[in-house]
Design an enzyme around this catalytic site. Sequence first.
Site, PDB file in Angstrom:
ATOM      1  N   PRO A   1       0.824  -1.206   0.000  1.00 57.86           N
ATOM      2  CA  PRO A   1       0.000   0.000   0.000  1.00 57.86           C
ATOM      3  C   PRO A   1       0.863   1.263   0.000  1.00 57.86           C
ATOM      4  CG  PRO A   1      -0.801  -1.551   1.630  1.00 57.86           C
ATOM      5  CD  PRO A   1       0.514  -2.072   1.139  1.00 57.86           C
TER       6      PRO A   1
ATOM      7  N   ILE B   1      -1.916  -3.466  -4.013  1.00 59.03           N
ATOM      8  CA  ILE B   1      -2.219  -4.718  -4.692  1.00 59.03           C
ATOM      9  C   ILE B   1      -3.464  -5.298  -4.028  1.00 59.03           C
ATOM     10  CG2 ILE B   1      -1.414  -7.078  -5.108  1.00 59.03           C
ATOM     11  CD1 ILE B   1       1.454  -5.905  -5.048  1.00 59.03           C
TER      12      ILE B   1
ATOM     13  N   LYS C   1      -3.172  -5.341   5.852  1.00 60.00           N
ATOM     14  CA  LYS C   1      -1.822  -5.637   5.375  1.00 60.00           C
ATOM     15  C   LYS C   1      -0.821  -5.308   6.475  1.00 60.00           C
ATOM     16  CE  LYS C   1      -3.035  -5.661   0.741  1.00 60.00           C
ATOM     17  NZ  LYS C   1      -2.517  -5.976  -0.527  1.00 60.00           N
TER      18      LYS C   1
END
Length: 114
Positions: free
Chosen positions: A2, A66, A34
């Site tokens: 990120p 992603i 994440k």
Amino acid sequence: MPYLLIRTNQNVTEAATATLLTRASREVAGLLGKSERYVMVSLEQGQPMLFGGSADPLAYLELKSIGLPGGETARLSAALCDLLGQELGVPRDRIYIEFSNASGPLLGWNGATF
């Protein structure tokens, strides 16, 4: 991977910058589920910017990751707007956010790609 870019016309003190970046990194990691180890956050402050013909406090954010969940962008927008409101005093209606779902093979890290 990120990445959150924050652009604002506000001038931010060194202490406030450190607080904002630390908090944004933590929040992005939590919001996206994440590891913070992979989160990158940057701040471009004091930018010459107008929104609606006014130089009142404003911000433009880019959040790339992603696997960014398209169905979660409203929740992400609310959380990021709250963050900018609390840390920089930017009203929600003076913030634009661009969300991007990144492709792993097109992102490099550590001498390889994701």
